[in-house]
Design an enzyme around this catalytic site. Sequence first.
Site, PDB file in Angstrom:
ATOM      1  N   LEU A  34      19.810  -7.385  14.607  1.00 31.35           N
ATOM      2  CA  LEU A  34      19.370  -8.467  15.510  1.00 31.35           C
ATOM      3  C   LEU A  34      18.968  -7.960  16.893  1.00 31.35           C
ATOM      4  CD1 LEU A  34      21.785 -11.408  14.513  1.00 31.35           C
ATOM      5  CD2 LEU A  34      19.464 -10.929  13.685  1.00 31.35           C
ATOM      6  N   PHE A  74      12.724  -2.687   6.013  1.00 29.66           N
ATOM      7  CA  PHE A  74      11.848  -2.977   7.157  1.00 29.66           C
ATOM      8  C   PHE A  74      12.436  -2.495   8.482  1.00 29.66           C
ATOM      9  CE2 PHE A  74      10.859  -6.117   3.960  1.00 29.66           C
ATOM     10  CZ  PHE A  74       9.484  -6.218   4.004  1.00 29.66           C
ATOM     11  N   TYR A 142       5.915   7.714  16.178  1.00 33.92           N
ATOM     12  CA  TYR A 142       6.262   6.628  15.254  1.00 33.92           C
ATOM     13  C   TYR A 142       5.695   6.927  13.864  1.00 33.92           C
ATOM     14  CZ  TYR A 142       5.705   2.213  12.809  1.00 33.92           C
ATOM     15  OH  TYR A 142       5.692   1.236  11.850  1.00 33.92           O
ATOM     16  N   HIS A 190       1.222  -6.654  20.523  1.00 34.67           N
ATOM     17  CA  HIS A 190       0.136  -6.828  19.552  1.00 34.67           C
ATOM     18  C   HIS A 190      -0.944  -7.792  20.040  1.00 34.67           C
ATOM     19  CE1 HIS A 190       3.497  -5.428  16.877  1.00 34.67           C
ATOM     20  NE2 HIS A 190       2.557  -4.528  16.713  1.00 34.67           N
TER      21      HIS A 190
HETATM   22  N1  UFG Z   1      -5.256  -4.264  22.372  1.00 37.44           N
HETATM   23  C1  UFG Z   1      -5.831  -4.635  23.574  1.00 37.44           C
HETATM   24  N2  UFG Z   1      -5.031  -5.218  24.518  1.00 37.44           N
HETATM   25  C2  UFG Z   1      -3.701  -5.446  24.313  1.00 37.44           C
HETATM   26  C3  UFG Z   1      -3.132  -5.071  23.074  1.00 37.44           C
HETATM   27  C4  UFG Z   1      -3.944  -4.475  22.130  1.00 37.44           C
HETATM   28  O1  UFG Z   1      -7.015  -4.443  23.800  1.00 37.44           O
HETATM   29  O2  UFG Z   1      -3.034  -5.959  25.226  1.00 37.44           O
HETATM   30  C5  UFG Z   1      -6.099  -3.616  21.370  1.00 37.44           C
HETATM   31  C6  UFG Z   1      -5.639  -2.229  21.014  1.00 37.44           C
HETATM   32  O3  UFG Z   1      -6.187  -1.284  21.865  1.00 37.44           O
HETATM   33  C7  UFG Z   1      -6.133  -2.105  19.572  1.00 37.44           C
HETATM   34  C8  UFG Z   1      -6.092  -3.534  19.045  1.00 37.44           C
HETATM   35  O4  UFG Z   1      -6.024  -4.370  20.184  1.00 37.44           O
HETATM   36  O5  UFG Z   1      -7.458  -1.682  19.573  1.00 37.44           O
HETATM   37  C9  UFG Z   1      -4.882  -3.798  18.178  1.00 37.44           C
HETATM   38  O6  UFG Z   1      -3.730  -3.377  18.890  1.00 37.44           O
HETATM   39  P1  UFG Z   1      -2.253  -3.686  18.417  1.00 37.44           P
HETATM   40  O7  UFG Z   1      -1.338  -3.146  19.461  1.00 37.44           O
HETATM   41  O8  UFG Z   1      -2.145  -5.123  18.036  1.00 37.44           O
HETATM   42  O9  UFG Z   1      -2.135  -2.850  17.080  1.00 37.44           O
HETATM   43  P2  UFG Z   1      -2.359  -1.273  16.836  1.00 37.44           P
HETATM   44  O10 UFG Z   1      -3.624  -1.163  16.053  1.00 37.44           O
HETATM   45  O11 UFG Z   1      -2.241  -0.479  18.052  1.00 37.44           O
HETATM   46  O12 UFG Z   1      -1.047  -0.956  15.998  1.00 37.44           O
HETATM   47  C10 UFG Z   1      -0.954  -1.193  14.637  1.00 37.44           C
HETATM   48  C11 UFG Z   1       0.511  -1.432  14.280  1.00 37.44           C
HETATM   49  C12 UFG Z   1       1.324  -0.174  14.496  1.00 37.44           C
HETATM   50  C13 UFG Z   1       0.664   0.979  13.793  1.00 37.44           C
HETATM   51  C14 UFG Z   1      -0.765   1.125  14.238  1.00 37.44           C
HETATM   52  C15 UFG Z   1      -1.461   2.225  13.509  1.00 37.44           C
HETATM   53  O13 UFG Z   1       1.053  -2.473  15.048  1.00 37.44           O
HETATM   54  O14 UFG Z   1       2.613  -0.355  13.965  1.00 37.44           O
HETATM   55  O15 UFG Z   1      -1.465  -0.082  13.971  1.00 37.44           O
HETATM   56  O16 UFG Z   1      -2.364   2.818  14.388  1.00 37.44           O
HETATM   57  F1  UFG Z   1       1.324   2.121  14.082  1.00 37.44           F
END
Ligand code: UFG
Length: 331
Positions: A34, A74, A142, A190
């Site tokens: 949690l 998970f 990670y 995200h």
């Molecule tokens: N993004 C923004 N602004 C934000 C947050 C994200 O522009 O405030 C962009 C990021 O640069 C990326 C896209 O939105 O291009 C998605 O970003 P996320 O953080 O939502 O997801 P990621 O692709 O970075 O991460 C995901 C999973 C991780 C995994 C990764 C693999 O959440 O667990 O893909 O690269 F490791």
Amino acid sequence: MGCYLVTGGAGYVGSHLVRALVDRGDTVVVVDDLRQGHRAAVPEGVELIQLDLADRARLGEVFAGWKFEAVFHFAALSLVGESMRDPLRYCMENLNNSLGLADAAVKAGVLRFVLSSTAALFGDPEVVPIPEEAKLAPTNAYGESKLMVEKGLAWADRVHGLRSACLRYFNAAGADPEGRIGEDHEPETHLVPLAIGAALGIRAPLTVFGTDYPTPDGTCIRDYVHVTDLADAHLRVLDRLEQGSVRYNVGNGTGYSVKQVIEAVERIGGRPVPHSLGPRRAGDPAVLVASSARLKAETGWSPRFGALDDIVRTAWAWHSAHPRGYGDRSP
Ligand code: UFG
């Protein structure tokens, strides 16, 4: 009907699998410390054991108390940025907890194990859409920690017959279509929840990380896969394990740019997403899109909520109905 152990079952993706299992009549035991998970994400009637996986003695008691058909794992540290500030903690904790869990499963005679793995295994891919055979070259700790876990599981199969399915998720997004559960991370990193939160005025304006990528609109492209479809992939791989261990990429096979996600949120929500354009975030590959051809061919999986609008619509419904998420932390 079976009995299943779900670690991290109070978290985002884990809780959606728990619902899917309960909905089909299975018995579920959730183990979750949690730290990130939410008690309210676990349905009534499901046993929730608050436990740190590092506590092997209590974990052994959990296995002794139930006859599990399989383990779904998970629970893990999962923030890419944090992993680059504290790589040893990520590698140690994810490896110790995951392989300690696998060890407990083997000792209890539970020989089916489904791992929540990640597209971060592929680093900057050479081929897009990315097949399972693509080079594994994580660019963050990670991803490396998950790769180490996958390798440990392969040895456990060879020596102990532990059948494992490693599901490399691309970008999990969306919420339970029935609105029962959704995404609630702290901190939230995200794109989809941040963009929706900005549009609803419950989060700060969004910063777009980089507009000079070699993509049509200059922003990063990702493969967003609905969390309910991810849960379905977990159910389908169980039967496949009878034939041996498997590794699958799980995504929709279609990429959307950050700008396209913002447009989808504005279209579905009917409100602008306040945002500014900022520099690149360190370590972000330009394009990550999955080939899920193997998963589809071998398990019959197919996304039910494959359209970006479906993903955003379910996420929007959850966040607008639950502006403070599960409401179990201070605003
Ligand atoms: N993004 C923004 N602004 C934000 C947050 C994200 O522009 O405030 C962009 C990021 O640069 C990326 C896209 O939105 O291009 C998605 O970003 P996320 O953080 O939502 O997801 P990621 O692709 O970075 O991460 C995901 C999973 C991780 C995994 C990764 C693999 O959440 O667990 O893909 O690269 F490791």
